[in-house]
Scaffold this active site. Structure first.
Site, mmCIF file in Angstrom:
data_model
loop_
_atom_site.group_PDB
_atom_site.id
_atom_site.type_symbol
_atom_site.label_atom_id
_atom_site.label_comp_id
_atom_site.label_asym_id
_atom_site.label_seq_id
_atom_site.Cartn_x
_atom_site.Cartn_y
_atom_site.Cartn_z
ATOM 1 N N ARG A 5 27.514 74.781 68.397
ATOM 2 C CA ARG A 5 27.970 74.202 67.131
ATOM 3 C C ARG A 5 28.191 75.316 66.117
ATOM 4 N NH1 ARG A 5 24.111 69.162 65.492
ATOM 5 N NH2 ARG A 5 24.347 70.128 63.450
ATOM 6 N N ARG A 38 20.657 76.201 56.579
ATOM 7 C CA ARG A 38 20.322 74.782 56.792
ATOM 8 C C ARG A 38 18.823 74.544 56.628
ATOM 9 N NH1 ARG A 38 22.311 73.849 62.446
ATOM 10 N NH2 ARG A 38 21.818 71.645 62.173
ATOM 11 N N ARG A 43 20.730 76.290 71.184
ATOM 12 C CA ARG A 43 21.315 74.976 71.484
ATOM 13 C C ARG A 43 22.785 75.087 71.894
ATOM 14 N NH1 ARG A 43 20.709 70.149 67.236
ATOM 15 N NH2 ARG A 43 21.971 71.459 65.882
ATOM 16 N N ARG A 76 19.288 62.431 52.776
ATOM 17 C CA ARG A 76 18.917 63.847 52.798
ATOM 18 C C ARG A 76 18.624 64.381 51.403
ATOM 19 N NH1 ARG A 76 21.508 65.234 58.016
ATOM 20 N NH2 ARG A 76 21.051 67.385 58.542
ATOM 21 N N LYS A 96 16.371 64.955 66.064
ATOM 22 C CA LYS A 96 16.683 63.613 65.541
ATOM 23 C C LYS A 96 17.614 62.842 66.492
ATOM 24 C CE LYS A 96 18.301 64.884 61.453
ATOM 25 N NZ LYS A 96 18.185 66.373 61.467
HETATM 26 P P1 AMP Z 1 22.981 67.097 61.437
HETATM 27 O O1 AMP Z 1 23.788 66.833 62.659
HETATM 28 O O2 AMP Z 1 22.122 65.941 61.040
HETATM 29 O O3 AMP Z 1 22.213 68.395 61.536
HETATM 30 O O4 AMP Z 1 24.029 67.282 60.230
HETATM 31 C C1 AMP Z 1 25.005 68.300 60.268
HETATM 32 C C2 AMP Z 1 25.602 68.537 58.890
HETATM 33 O O5 AMP Z 1 26.247 67.337 58.426
HETATM 34 C C3 AMP Z 1 24.609 68.875 57.805
HETATM 35 O O6 AMP Z 1 24.263 70.253 57.807
HETATM 36 C C4 AMP Z 1 25.399 68.486 56.552
HETATM 37 O O7 AMP Z 1 26.390 69.446 56.278
HETATM 38 C C5 AMP Z 1 26.107 67.223 57.004
HETATM 39 N N1 AMP Z 1 25.317 66.002 56.711
HETATM 40 C C6 AMP Z 1 24.765 65.144 57.619
HETATM 41 N N2 AMP Z 1 24.125 64.136 57.006
HETATM 42 C C7 AMP Z 1 24.254 64.359 55.678
HETATM 43 C C8 AMP Z 1 23.795 63.686 54.515
HETATM 44 N N3 AMP Z 1 23.043 62.573 54.591
HETATM 45 N N4 AMP Z 1 24.117 64.217 53.303
HETATM 46 C C9 AMP Z 1 24.863 65.328 53.205
HETATM 47 N N5 AMP Z 1 25.324 66.023 54.251
HETATM 48 C C10 AMP Z 1 25.040 65.551 55.490
#
Ligand code: AMP
Length: 220
Positions: free
Chosen positions: A165, A176, A132, A93, A18
């Site tokens: 990370r 996840r 990663r 999400r 993304k």
């Molecule tokens: P990402 O970088 O998009 O993989 O997001 C990393 C983490 O941020 C996710 O595993 C969630 O813990 C949190 N997160 C990101 N976006 C959201 C969202 N829209 N709703 C809830 N948690 C989020």
């Protein structure tokens, strides 16, 4: 489609690329983007009130509560420049987030015009996430794969540091992916009747994936 009508949500399992895709699209279109994951990680690193609240959840691969996320996104959307489109990387999400987003965007008169569904197999997602690393150092941060020797050498040569990370550790990756399947994937069915979902094969070269997205929108 006129560029300032690009109102896009990027959607896909962890590891689908993304953030990488959002970087490509920002170069192509006059849009602004928000990565909710990146924003939350920065808050956590800075130790802000929000950051302290979400730090543990992030490390466990769990979602931050809808109320917090909706309030954050509302504030961001209300301050958007009207002459630019926008791209949401990682929001919504959950179904309540999607419903709230529709409501906010309707109030602002700027409804979503596209949902990009980045499709990736579970095995490819696990391979990508497990390998990663983020290269931090001079210049912009770069996301690389540990098996990409050239990228690793390039990072080290510029004095960069390879960091994994916290949520890319094996048990958290599984969590996840499960959260994605249970909470986020149902959003596809939510958006399907809106006729705005563009499903794109997210495997292979990221630039080719970006081309598929651009083609999908610009032919509209
Ligand atoms: P990402 O970088 O998009 O993989 O997001 C990393 C983490 O941020 C996710 O595993 C969630 O813990 C949190 N997160 C990101 N976006 C959201 C969202 N829209 N709703 C809830 N948690 C989020």
């Amino acid at each position: 489609m006129p560029d300032n009508r690009m109102h896009i949500a990027l959607f896909g399992p962890p590891g689908a690329g993304k953030s990488t895709q959002s970087k490509f699209l920002l170069k192509r279109w006059p849009i602004v983007s928000l990565s909710t994951g990146k924003m939350l990680r920065e808050e956590a690193a800075a130790g802000t009130e929000l950051g302290l609240k979400v730090r543990e959840l992030l490390g466990r691969g769990e979602l931050v509560d809808d109320e917090t996320m909706i309030a954050t996104i509302r504030k961001w959307l209300e301050n958007l420049p009207p002459d630019k489109g926008f791209l949401l990387d990682g929001f919504p999400r959950t179904i309540p987030q999607a419903e709230a987003l529709d409501e906010i965007l309707n109030e602002l008169g700027r409804p979503l015009t596209g949902v990009v569904n980045l499709k990736l197999s579970v095995s490819e997602a696990v391979y990508r996430l497990g390998g990663r690393r983020i290269c931090y150092g001079a210049g912009p941060e770069e996301i690389i794969h540990i098996n990409d020797e050239e990228a690793v050498d390039r990072c080290l040569a510029r004095g960069g540091l390879l960091v994994q990370r916290a949520d890319d550790l094996p048990n958290v990756i599984v969590k996840r992916l499960n959260v994605y399947e249970g909470e986020t994937e149902p959003l596809l069915a939510y958006y399907r009747p809106h006729n705005i979902v563009l499903t794109v094969d997210a495997s292979g070269d990221p630039e080719a994936v970006a081309q598929r997205i651009v083609f999908g929108f610009e032919k509209k």
